[in-house]
Design a protein around this motif. Structure first.
Motif, PDB file in Angstrom:
ATOM      1  N   ASP A 369       0.827  -1.204   0.000  1.00  0.00           N
ATOM      2  CA  ASP A 369       0.000   0.000   0.000  1.00  0.00           C
ATOM      3  C   ASP A 369       0.864   1.258   0.000  1.00  0.00           C
ATOM      4  O   ASP A 369       1.870   1.341   0.728  1.00  0.00           O
ATOM      5  CB  ASP A 369      -0.901   0.017   1.240  1.00  0.00           C
ATOM      6  N   GLU A 402     -10.447   0.540  -0.838  1.00  0.00           N
ATOM      7  CA  GLU A 402      -9.939  -0.416   0.157  1.00  0.00           C
ATOM      8  C   GLU A 402      -8.527  -0.036   0.593  1.00  0.00           C
ATOM      9  O   GLU A 402      -8.193  -0.125   1.786  1.00  0.00           O
ATOM     10  CB  GLU A 402      -9.962  -1.829  -0.427  1.00  0.00           C
ATOM     11  N   MET A 403      -7.693   0.385  -0.351  1.00  0.00           N
ATOM     12  CA  MET A 403      -6.336   0.788   0.003  1.00  0.00           C
ATOM     13  C   MET A 403      -6.347   2.064   0.835  1.00  0.00           C
ATOM     14  O   MET A 403      -5.583   2.188   1.807  1.00  0.00           O
ATOM     15  CB  MET A 403      -5.466   0.989  -1.254  1.00  0.00           C
ATOM     16  N   LYS A 405      -8.606   3.027   2.891  1.00  0.00           N
ATOM     17  CA  LYS A 405      -9.011   2.639   4.237  1.00  0.00           C
ATOM     18  C   LYS A 405      -7.841   2.043   5.015  1.00  0.00           C
ATOM     19  O   LYS A 405      -7.616   2.372   6.190  1.00  0.00           O
ATOM     20  CB  LYS A 405     -10.175   1.653   4.171  1.00  0.00           C
ATOM     21  N   ARG A 406      -7.070   1.163   4.351  1.00  0.00           N
ATOM     22  CA  ARG A 406      -5.921   0.541   5.017  1.00  0.00           C
ATOM     23  C   ARG A 406      -4.870   1.581   5.386  1.00  0.00           C
ATOM     24  O   ARG A 406      -4.270   1.528   6.465  1.00  0.00           O
ATOM     25  CB  ARG A 406      -5.307  -0.542   4.134  1.00  0.00           C
ATOM     26  N   LEU A 407      -4.644   2.536   4.478  1.00  0.00           N
ATOM     27  CA  LEU A 407      -3.656   3.587   4.734  1.00  0.00           C
ATOM     28  C   LEU A 407      -4.092   4.465   5.906  1.00  0.00           C
ATOM     29  O   LEU A 407      -3.284   4.848   6.745  1.00  0.00           O
ATOM     30  CB  LEU A 407      -3.429   4.425   3.481  1.00  0.00           C
ATOM     31  N   GLU A 409      -6.032   3.582   8.375  1.00  0.00           N
ATOM     32  CA  GLU A 409      -5.927   2.788   9.614  1.00  0.00           C
ATOM     33  C   GLU A 409      -4.474   2.667  10.081  1.00  0.00           C
ATOM     34  O   GLU A 409      -4.208   2.664  11.285  1.00  0.00           O
ATOM     35  CB  GLU A 409      -6.527   1.388   9.380  1.00  0.00           C
ATOM     36  N   SER A 410      -3.547   2.570   9.123  1.00  0.00           N
ATOM     37  CA  SER A 410      -2.130   2.412   9.489  1.00  0.00           C
ATOM     38  C   SER A 410      -1.546   3.700  10.052  1.00  0.00           C
ATOM     39  O   SER A 410      -0.553   3.685  10.785  1.00  0.00           O
ATOM     40  CB  SER A 410      -1.311   1.976   8.274  1.00  0.00           C
TER      41      SER A 410
END
Length: 411
Positions: A369, A402-403, A405-407, A409-410
């Protein structure tokens, strides 16, 4: 791959030092010694100045391996070599290895200088820049602030390294979209540089004027953006007297500032001036020349000239491909720019083709990501939408969401 005149002198120095390296290796029967390791490091720095990033990386690697064989355990030579290798990976667009080596250097500097040191402060700053290049802006700001605090503790009054750190902190605030604090830090840096140089022209002061201008631009104050970029340009002209890469960059910055202010004709005028200077400066392909071609293409786009937009973006891409024979961030970005130019010309098939190529390269560059991959996924979605392929448009947009969202969250 460097300025004419300067490049001839630099190439001569490289050749002289390469001859000296061969002589020393022969005299030592190719055994390790500090003098050879230092010379390899110096040759790497020469190649860096010359713009030959592959040979820069090669010689820094060789230097590091020799230092490691020479010294058992932590050593300032190893730490410095790790730092230089990180810079070389940055030059080659390899942000993952850039960060890896700067973190290794930082750990060693911390063990070598537990009470603080100017080299440790520089290492903290380099780690911050490496995080920036990996899209981790919160860590960029964290490490630049640490570097600033250490430099303030090391130096009890105005100092050029504190001013440089204020600039880096300002840039980090900019990365985090805190443009108010970005401008404040850049102005603090400018005031310190002015006290340090007391009305005398200096390269660091000219660069700071440019940074202040960009910060005003980020705060949508185009009047001050143009004002400070023009001040920087005049100082660069007084410093160099003739053509110079810093002047070409400054001309480009002024063009961009006029573009932000809506004066697209002046934007194109200054971008073309920058391009012509770069053509006089650089003998053959060079990253600065490729970037200038790209900027001229963008300026033509702002003036509604899509044919010249495409022409110059393609020239930039071709040059980047000649410069870098492997995946590189500049190539991926240029592929995206060419795709946008095809879109401007209603050639949606070539738009999609180049966006897909950009996406695949970004994926290979980052191996996971990343904000650049996220943007590229959205661009591919838009390209499919232009071709009325809604199934793939939705598919790639979902991948982007989706990416994202992951970024989030990280961070």
């Amino acid at each position: 791959m460097a300025t004419q005149g300067v490049s001839e002198e630099m190439l001569r120095e490289i050749n002289e030092n390469m001859t000296l390296l061969d002589e020393k290796k022969s005299a030592s029967n190719n055994s390790d010694n500090v003098e050879i390791a230092n010379l390899l490091n110096y040759i790497g720095s020469l190649y860096a100045s010359y713009g030959d990033t592959e040979n820069e990386l090669k010689h820094y690697k060789e230097s590091l391996e020799m230092y490691k064989r020479l010294y058992d355990g932590d050593h300032s030579g190893i730490a410095t070599s790790l730092n230089n290798l990180g810079l070389a990976y940055r030059s080659n667009g390899d942000s993952k290895n850039e960060l890896k080596h700067h973190l290794e250097a930082l750990d060693m500097y911390k063990r070598l200088y537990p009470d603080g040191h100017c080299d440790l402060a520089t290492s903290l700053s380099n780690v911050g820049l490496a995080y920036r290049n990996n899209g981790d802006y919160s860590n960029e700001l964290k490490f630049q602030k640490e570097a600033l605090e250490m430099r303030k503790n090391l130096y009890n009054s105005d100092h050029i390294e504190i001013a440089a750190s204020l600039t880096n902190v300002g840039s980090a605030y900019g990365s985090n979209l805190d443009h108010v604090n970005e401008l404040k830090s850049q102005l603090d840096a400018l005031e310190m540089y002015k006290r340090l140089f007391k009305g005398v022209d200096h390269l660091s002061l000219a660069l700071c004027l440019s940074n202040v201008a960009s910060s005003y631009g980020a705060n949508e104050d185009s009047e001050n953006e143009i004002k400070y970029h023009l001040e920087a340009l005049e100082m660069y002209k007084r410093l160099y007297k003739s053509d110079h890469p810093d002047i070409a960059i400054s001309l480009n910055n002024i063009g961009s500032a006029y573009g932000s202010a809506g004066s697209t004709e002046k934007m194109l005028k200054f971008q073309l001036e920058s391009l012509e200077m770069n053509k006089r400066l650089f003998d053959g392909d060079h990253p600065d020349l490729a970037l200038s071609l790209n900027n001229v293409g963008s300026a033509y786009a702002s003036n509604g000239d899509s044919l010249n937009e495409l022409k110059y973006q393609k020239e930039a891409l071709d040059m980047y491909r000649r410069l870098y024979d492997t995946d590189h961030l500049y190539i991926a970005t240029s592929l995206n720019n060419v795709a946008i130019a095809y879109r401007s010309n209603n050639d949606y098939e070539n738009e999609l083709k180049h966006q897909l190529q950009a996406l695949e390269m970004y994926k290979r560059l980052y191996m996971g990501d990343h904000h650049d991959v996220l943007l590229s996924l959205s661009n591919v979605s838009s390209a499919y939408s232009s071709l009325k392929d809604e199934e793939n448009a939705i598919k790639y947009q979902k991948l982007a969401e989706e990416m994202e969202k992951r970024l989030d969250e990280s961070n």
